[in-house]
Enzyme design. Structure first.
Site, PDB file in Angstrom:
ATOM      1  N   CYS A  48      -8.855  27.867  -8.525  1.00 48.45           N
ATOM      2  CA  CYS A  48      -9.976  28.688  -8.046  1.00 48.45           C
ATOM      3  C   CYS A  48     -11.056  27.921  -7.274  1.00 48.45           C
ATOM      4  CB  CYS A  48     -10.591  29.460  -9.206  1.00 48.45           C
ATOM      5  SG  CYS A  48     -11.502  30.940  -8.658  1.00 48.45           S
ATOM      6  N   GLU A  81      -5.424  31.945 -13.169  1.00 49.70           N
ATOM      7  CA  GLU A  81      -6.300  31.051 -13.925  1.00 49.70           C
ATOM      8  C   GLU A  81      -6.550  31.590 -15.342  1.00 49.70           C
ATOM      9  OE1 GLU A  81     -10.916  29.391 -13.338  1.00 49.70           O
ATOM     10  OE2 GLU A  81     -10.072  30.887 -11.971  1.00 49.70           O
ATOM     11  N   LYS A 122      -9.416  22.069 -13.820  1.00 45.67           N
ATOM     12  CA  LYS A 122     -10.164  22.414 -12.611  1.00 45.67           C
ATOM     13  C   LYS A 122     -11.112  21.267 -12.250  1.00 45.67           C
ATOM     14  CE  LYS A 122     -11.925  26.659 -12.124  1.00 45.67           C
ATOM     15  NZ  LYS A 122     -12.880  27.810 -12.154  1.00 45.67           N
TER      16      LYS A 122
END
Length: 584
Positions: free
Chosen positions: A162, A44, A126
């Site tokens: 994540c 990430e 995300k």
């Protein structure tokens, strides 16, 4: 079943170093290609480093990240890796408004892209934005609303970032709805004590929910107070581990996966949580079967003390290296705290780059002075002794201090000397305070709190003793000299600022104190709950008052490696001016 050789590059990156991070991505892509990888992934926000904090609010930095991504895609193609899909995390911006969050067009996004044939084949942001602990992603980013899926050699690979795995819903069930054969999540998940077990159970659970093999790629290294421990994991759809990377080690996990073929019709439409499937075909035809399979391997887990000690070493090493500091300076008292800090520093930077100063006063015992010298002998660090008594006498002659002011003057003289030497010689000062002392304010402002970094800031005193014993035991097992003198471990802790002083003159036994602090500081439990756990009410009330009134001291303490679920700093944010008292 079709096969896919996946390369998970568990690497470090530095916030703001776009050129250096791009070079690292290129290096590890080359390595992955040499190993025959068909899909390459990086953590990430690897291109920008993580976390970027308020850099995300600077449009110049956002545009620099976007430019660097495009340049990286072109460079990969020029280097001959254009046909190899590469997943890279970076900082992006939204193209459209997101009115439900009150964010204008152009708001930053925590994003990732699939680089292919010199361009960006697909990008996405995300979906779940963490807003707890050290995370402030709602402050910076707008969420993604797509379910990204790339078809690689006839296999549909769903992509996530994540928190998309840590929160229920969103991309995990969407991956099942999209019929993905592999769910790949790229992460920058900071280290916490015992998090490796939590992480493993999470990945197992999500693989079963997604109904497909799941790969969890993690970052390594350190950024300010955060440490990243790697520990990348691949599990099959039943939750069985098929590969696990080492902790605290940079490298590449390369594994051959047998995965289900993609459906003839590409998935489309809107799936779980309103996510829109964004499907891109990179290569439709499955690979011919190949014989030599790479199994990925399973790295042994570190035991709890080695894991914690490794985190402290990595945190200090990263802080020093990334900020351009080659050497450190420590005030050596002969006590356990400065001894452990010195051992960590020697392991992180090499003893030749560690400088220690013994600064005895008239209250310093002979054994403490001797223990400081013995530590230097055992570790090989640079050592000198500069008594503070002449300076102390000069101040006392002018001010006539008594009591606590007289005691603290000694600590402040030592802090002044350390900073003077730091200015003169260029080393950064390491503060030796531990979490127990910081919690109750048992530290002197501008004295033992002086420094650029506090390596054991988030470690309770009882763990300090345990880590010192572990480090000595590890040295013995390797046939080396234990770095920490036994007397530093066994003698009663003391600041030695007055005759016969020991810590228990002012504090409960550390075993009791630390258990109270763990409940109050780390778990936010109130006085009634702590007393109900078996602690004396008067002692709990006194301890909590000390914690509450020391907030102004903690705000002025330097940063230090975070290893607990709630460290002093971004984790625990309480007002300095605050009349609420748990103790009444």
């Amino acid at each position: 079943m079709p096969q896919l050789r996946l390369a998970l590059n568990q690497i470090d990156s530095t916030v703001g170093d776009l050129a250096g991070n791009a070079e690292a991505i290129l290096h590890w892509t080359r390595h992955s290609a040499e190993q025959g990888a068909h899909l390459v992934a990086f953590p990430e926000m690897v291109l920008t480093g993580y976390p970027v904090e308020d850099l995300a609010l600077r449009s110049s930095f956002v545009e620099a990240s976007r430019d660097a991504l495009r340049a990286l895609a072109a460079r990969l193609d020029e280097e001959g890796f254009g046909e190899l899909p590469v997943v890279v995390g970076y900082l992006d911006r939204s193209e459209f408004p997101a009115p439900r969050y009150g964010q204008p067009a152009g708001s930053p996004r925590n994003a990732a892209a699939v680089l292919h044939r010199g361009g960006i084949a697909l990008n996405f942001a995300k979906h779940h934005l963490p807003n707890y602990g050290v995370f402030d992603e709602f402050r910076y980013f707008v969420p993604g609303d797509s379910m990204p899926v790339v078809r690689v050699h006839g296999i549909d690979v769903a992509l996530a970032i994540c928190e998309d795995l840590w929160q229920d819903g969103g991309r995990v069930p969407a991956a099942r709805a999209a019929g993905a054969g592999l769910l790949l999540s790229i992460n920058a998940s900071p280290y916490e004590r015992d998090k490796d077990d939590t992480r493993l159970e999470l990945v197992r659970k999500r693989a079963e929910e997604a109904g497909c093999t799941t790969a969890y790629l993690a970052m390594i290294g350190g950024q300010d107070e955060l440490v990243f421990d790697g520990d990348s994991i691949v599990v099959d759809k039943h939750g069985e581990v098929i590969a696990r990377a080492p902790q605290f080690a940079e490298g590449s996990v390369i594994i051959d996966l047998d995965l289900p073929a993609a459906a003839a019709d590409a998935p489309s439409g809107v799936v779980n949580d309103g996510l829109r499937i964004d499907h891109v075909v990179l290569s439709e035809k499955p690979l011919p079967a190949y014989e030599a399979e790479l199994a990925g391997g399973y790295a042994d887990r570190l035991d709890d003390d080695e894991e914690l000690y490794s985190a402290l070493v990595v945190g200090l090493r990263a802080y020093a290296a990334k900020n351009g500091f080659g050497s450190v300076l420590i005030g050596l008292s002969g006590g356990i705290d400065s001894a452990l800090v010195a051992a960590i520093a020697c392991d992180a930077l090499g003893a030749q780059n560690v400088y220690g100063i013994s600064m005895p006063s008239k209250y310093s015992s002979d054994h403490s002075k001797g223990d400081a010298a013995e530590l230097a002998r055992r570790t090989g660090l640079n050592f000198r002794t500069v008594p503070i008594e002449p300076m102390f006498d000069a101040y006392m002659g002018s001010l006539g201090l008594t009591g606590l002011a007289e005691e603290n003057l000694q600590s402040r003289l030592r802090g002044t000397m350390l900073m003077a030497v730091s200015n003169q010689e260029g080393q950064i000062v390491l503060a030796p305070g531990n979490k127990s002392e910081l919690a109750v304010g048992y530290s002197t402002l501008y004295g033992d709190s002086v420094g650029a970094y506090g390596p054991i800031k988030d470690v309770y005193k009882t763990a300090i003793f345990r880590l010192a014993k572990w480090r000595n035991r590890a040295a013995e097992e390797r046939g080396q000299t234990p770095p920490i003198p036994e007397a530093s471990i066994t003698k009663p802790p003391s600041a030695e600022l007055r005759p016969g002083q020991v810590d228990t003159d002012s504090l409960p036994d550390y075993d009791v104190l630390d258990r109270i602090l763990e409940m109050y500081v780390d778990r936010d439990q109130g006085i009634d709950t702590i007393v109900a756990a078996g602690f004396d009410q008067a002692l709990v009330a006194k301890t909590l008052r000390m914690v509450d009134t020391a907030e102004y001291k903690r705000r002025q303490y330097p940063p230090g490696t975070k290893i607990s679920p709630k460290g002093f700093g971004k984790d625990r944010r309480l007002p300095i001016t605050n009349r609420w008292r748990e103790s009444g």
